[in-house]
Motif scaffolding. Sequence first.
Motif, short mmCIF file in Angstrom:
data_model
loop_
_atom_site.label_atom_id
_atom_site.label_comp_id
_atom_site.label_asym_id
_atom_site.label_seq_id
_atom_site.Cartn_x
_atom_site.Cartn_y
_atom_site.Cartn_z
N SER A 103 -11.74 5.32 5.82
CA SER A 103 -13.12 5.47 5.44
C SER A 103 -13.71 4.00 4.99
O SER A 103 -14.81 3.67 5.03
CB SER A 103 -13.28 6.23 4.33
N SER A 104 -12.78 3.26 4.17
CA SER A 104 -13.07 1.92 3.67
C SER A 104 -13.46 1.17 5.01
O SER A 104 -14.25 0.53 4.84
CB SER A 104 -12.08 1.31 3.01
N VAL A 105 -12.55 1.38 5.97
CA VAL A 105 -12.99 0.36 7.24
C VAL A 105 -14.17 0.69 7.82
O VAL A 105 -14.89 -0.27 8.15
CB VAL A 105 -11.86 0.51 8.26
N GLY A 154 -6.05 -7.26 10.96
CA GLY A 154 -5.88 -7.13 9.64
C GLY A 154 -6.88 -7.24 8.64
O GLY A 154 -7.62 -8.38 8.84
N VAL A 155 -7.08 -6.06 7.67
CA VAL A 155 -8.32 -6.24 7.15
C VAL A 155 -8.02 -5.77 5.59
O VAL A 155 -6.74 -5.29 5.11
CB VAL A 155 -9.30 -5.14 7.46
N ILE A 156 -8.80 -6.30 4.63
CA ILE A 156 -8.53 -5.84 3.32
C ILE A 156 -10.04 -4.87 3.08
O ILE A 156 -11.05 -5.70 2.78
CB ILE A 156 -8.54 -6.93 2.34
N ILE A 208 -4.78 -2.97 10.66
CA ILE A 208 -3.59 -2.75 9.61
C ILE A 208 -4.50 -2.84 8.26
O ILE A 208 -5.28 -4.23 8.07
CB ILE A 208 -2.77 -3.88 9.85
N THR A 209 -4.73 -1.97 7.59
CA THR A 209 -5.61 -2.24 6.13
C THR A 209 -4.38 -2.67 4.97
O THR A 209 -3.35 -2.69 5.36
CB THR A 209 -6.06 -1.07 5.64
N LYS A 210 -5.09 -2.88 4.01
CA LYS A 210 -4.42 -3.13 2.68
C LYS A 210 -3.30 -4.43 2.88
O LYS A 210 -2.31 -4.38 2.28
CB LYS A 210 -3.55 -1.99 2.23
N MET A 211 -4.05 -5.42 3.80
CA MET A 211 -3.11 -6.51 3.91
C MET A 211 -2.88 -7.18 2.48
O MET A 211 -1.76 -7.91 2.44
CB MET A 211 -3.93 -7.52 4.71
P1 GDP Z 1 -8.69 7.20 3.85
O1 GDP Z 1 -8.51 8.68 3.09
O2 GDP Z 1 -8.04 6.90 4.95
O3 GDP Z 1 -10.28 7.26 4.27
O4 GDP Z 1 -8.75 6.12 2.76
P2 GDP Z 1 -9.94 5.32 1.83
O5 GDP Z 1 -10.85 4.63 2.70
O6 GDP Z 1 -10.32 6.42 1.13
O7 GDP Z 1 -8.90 4.52 0.98
C1 GDP Z 1 -7.69 5.26 0.33
C2 GDP Z 1 -7.36 4.22 -0.64
O8 GDP Z 1 -7.09 3.09 -0.45
C3 GDP Z 1 -8.80 4.20 -1.58
O9 GDP Z 1 -8.27 4.14 -3.17
C4 GDP Z 1 -9.17 2.63 -1.39
O10 GDP Z 1 -9.74 2.01 -2.33
C5 GDP Z 1 -7.75 2.23 -0.96
N1 GDP Z 1 -7.90 0.96 0.12
C6 GDP Z 1 -8.40 0.98 1.19
N2 GDP Z 1 -8.42 -0.20 1.87
C7 GDP Z 1 -7.69 -1.00 1.02
C8 GDP Z 1 -7.18 -2.39 1.08
O11 GDP Z 1 -7.70 -3.06 2.17
N3 GDP Z 1 -6.74 -2.90 0.19
C9 GDP Z 1 -6.25 -1.95 -0.97
N4 GDP Z 1 -5.55 -2.86 -1.90
N5 GDP Z 1 -6.78 -0.82 -1.20
C10 GDP Z 1 -7.48 -0.45 -0.09
#
Ligand code: GDP
Length: 691
Positions: A40-42, A228-230, A200-203
Motif C-alpha cells: 500500500s505504501s508503494v 529499492g524504495v523507502i 524491494i521496500t523497507k531498504m
Molecule cells: P501492505 O500490507 O503490504 O500494504 O503494507 P503497508 O504499506 O501497510 O506497510 C506495512 C508496514 O510497513 C507499515 O507500518 C508501513 O509503515 C511499513 N513500511 C512500509 N514501507 C516501509 C519502508 O520502506 N520502510 C519502513 N521502515 N517501513 C515501511
Amino acid sequence: MMHITKMMIEIRNLLQKVGQSNTVTLPAIVVIGSQSSGKSSVLEAIVGHEFLPKGTNMITRRPIELTLVNDPDARVDYGEFPDLGLHRITDFSLIQKNLVELNQSVPESECVSDDPIHLVIHSPRVPDLSLIDLPGYIQVAGENQPRELKRKISELCDKYIRGPNIILAISAADVDLANSTALQASRRVDPRGERTIGVITKMDLVDAEKGAAILADKQYPLRLGYVGVISKLPTQTGLFKRDTGNILTTISRNEKSYFGQYPALFGSDAHINTGVVTLRKKLMQVLEHQMSSKLQVTQDAIQRELQETTYQFKVQYNEEPMTAEAYLAASLDDFKHLFHKYASTFGRPQMHELLKEALDQRVLDQLAARYWNKPISDLVPALPEPDNIADLPKADPKSPYWHLQLDTASSALTRLGVGRLATTVVASAVQSNIDQLINKSAFAKHPSARQVISEAAATVLADRAYTTSDGIEFSLKPYKYEVDIQPQEWQQGRDHIAGVLKTELEHCQAAMKQLEGVVGGRKKLKEVMTFVDKARKGEVVVEGETRNGAGGFSAALLAKGREAVFLRDRADIINMRMLAVKSRQCKSLENKYYCPEVFLDAVATKLTQTAVLFLNVEMLNDFYARFPREVEAKLGETMLGGGLDRFAREDPRIRRHLDLIKRKELLELVLSKIDSLNRMDGTGMGMGPGM
Ligand code: GDP
C-alpha cells in the motif's frame, strides 16, 4: 509518449467493459505482495496520496483497478468511482472511506471477490498508468479468518498475474527474498522473469550493503530489474515535514537523503535503481512498451471479435436496433393496446352479470334462512319429530306470516350494503382482469413493473370506491321502503331464478358426489345417512355418542353423514321449489307470496340495474380514463436513476440484444481509437517489437 499511454489505457478500460476475454485486452500493471510487505505504501507513494484502506484488520477483499490520469489542467488532484457515479472527490480520506465500504460489501463468508472496484485518479503530477491492487498474500490465516482465505487470495492473484499483464512484485528488504511470496507467484507464471518488476521496500531496515546486494539482481534475475524504495512516510518531525498535499515529495526527499549517504553503493555508477520516482518512470516505460507491443495483436483480436459480433447481430437480430427506451415504449404500447381491447369488452352488461351473480347468492341465502331451512333447521342427531312443511301456516296469500317473511327478506336484500358489495365485486374483477392483462403483456417478465401497474390499478379503483358506494346506497334508498315490480320484471325474474335454482341443485349434487368419494362409496354414505335419519326420528339412540362415534360409525363419518342428509334435503326442497316456480301459481305477480324466489330475484335485478348505472359513470369510466395515465406516470418514476436500463435488462431476450449491440459499439469505438492512435504515429510506432 505520455499521450499514447493515456489513449492505450483508455482503450484498455473500454475493453474491460467488452468482456473478460484475455486475448482482447491490453496489459495493466498488477501489484502483488504479502501483507505488510509495504504494498500500500508503494502505491500511495506513486499516487502521491494516502487513500488505501489500512489497519490491522483491514484485508483487501476486492481488486482495485486504479487508473491514473495525467491531467495537466486539473487544478487539484481528485478521484472518481465511475461505477458508482461518484465524481471529483478531492478529499482523499473520502476515497479511502469509500474503498473501505466497498471492501466490506464482500461478505466475510465469501472471503474475497473478483469483482473489481474501479477508481480513477486525476492529477497533473501522476503519470498515465493502469495499476491493479490485489489483496495481499497472507502467510498464516488469522484467528478470526476463514481457512480458505489464504487459498482464495492466491487464486484471485493468479487470475490477474497472467500475461500480458506486468507484475509488480513487492518484497520487503528485511525478509529473505527466497521467502517472498510475490516473487514465488511471479516465477510460476513468468519463469524467465520477462514481465516482472521487483520492488524491494523497507531498504532502510537492512544494512546498506545488503540492500544494494539484493538490488544487484543476481540471485533472482528479472529482465525488468529491481527498484529499492523507502516508501514509508517519515515521521513528521525535523527535516521531513509532511507536505500538506503530495506525499511523494516527502518520501522522495527522505529516500534521497538515505541513499545519498552511500554514494558508492547507490550512486549512478552502481547501476542500481532506487527511489519511488525512479520506480514511477520505470512503470511508465514498461507499461507503454508492453501495451504498444500488444496493440497489434489486440487490434487483430478485436477485429475478429467485431466480425463475430456483427455476424451474430445479423443472424440473431436481423440488425434490428434496440434501446432500453424503445423497449419500454413498445412494451407500454403493447400494454395499452391490450387494455383498450379489454375496455371495449368490459362495460355495463358485464358489470350487471357480475353483480347479479353476487346478489343471486344473497337471494339464495335469504331463501334458505327464511323458507328452506325451516323443516331441517337443525342437524343435531337426536332431533325429535322433524318439522315439516305441513306445520307451517298454509300458503295463504293473506297470511301475515308470509307477508312478514317476504317483506323482511326483501328489505334484507336492499339493506345488505349493495353499494359496497357492488364496488367491491366490480373493483376486484377489474383488478384481476388487469393482472391477467399484465401477465399477457411484455411486462410479464418484469416483476417490479408488474407490481407498479397492478398498484396503479388498485389506486385508481380505490380512489373512487367510497364515493361510488355511497352514491349507489343513496340511489337505492327508495327500494328500502318499497319495491314496485312490473309484470315484465316478474317474468324475467321467474326465468332467471329457475336457472339459479338449477345451478344450486347441481352444486348440491356435486357436493354429494364428492362426499361419496370421501367416505368410500355411495353404499357406505347411504348407510350412514340412514343411521342419521333414524337418529333424527329417535329410532336409534345416539346418546352415548362420543368422539369415537356411534352406531359403529366414527365421529368423522357421522359428520359426513349429516352433511349428506343436509344436502339431500336441500336438493329435495330445491326440486320442489323449481316445480313451484314453473307452476301456474307463480306465473303472475299477484301470487308473490307463493313465490318468494321470483320476487326476490326481481328485487335483486332492480338493485343491480341501479347500481350498475352508478358504477359505470362513477367508477369504470373514470378508471378507463385515468388508469393509462397513472401507469405511465408511475412507471416513469421507477425508470429514473438507471431504472430504465435495469428494467429492459430484466428480460433475458432484450438483455442479450442490448449486450450484443453494446459490445458491437464498444468494439467499433475501440477500433476507431486504435486507428487514430496508429495514424498519430505514422511510423507505426509502438507496434514494433524493438521499442
Ligand atoms: P501492505 O500490507 O503490504 O500494504 O503494507 P503497508 O504499506 O501497510 O506497510 C506495512 C508496514 O510497513 C507499515 O507500518 C508501513 O509503515 C511499513 N513500511 C512500509 N514501507 C516501509 C519502508 O520502506 N520502510 C519502513 N521502515 N517501513 C515501511
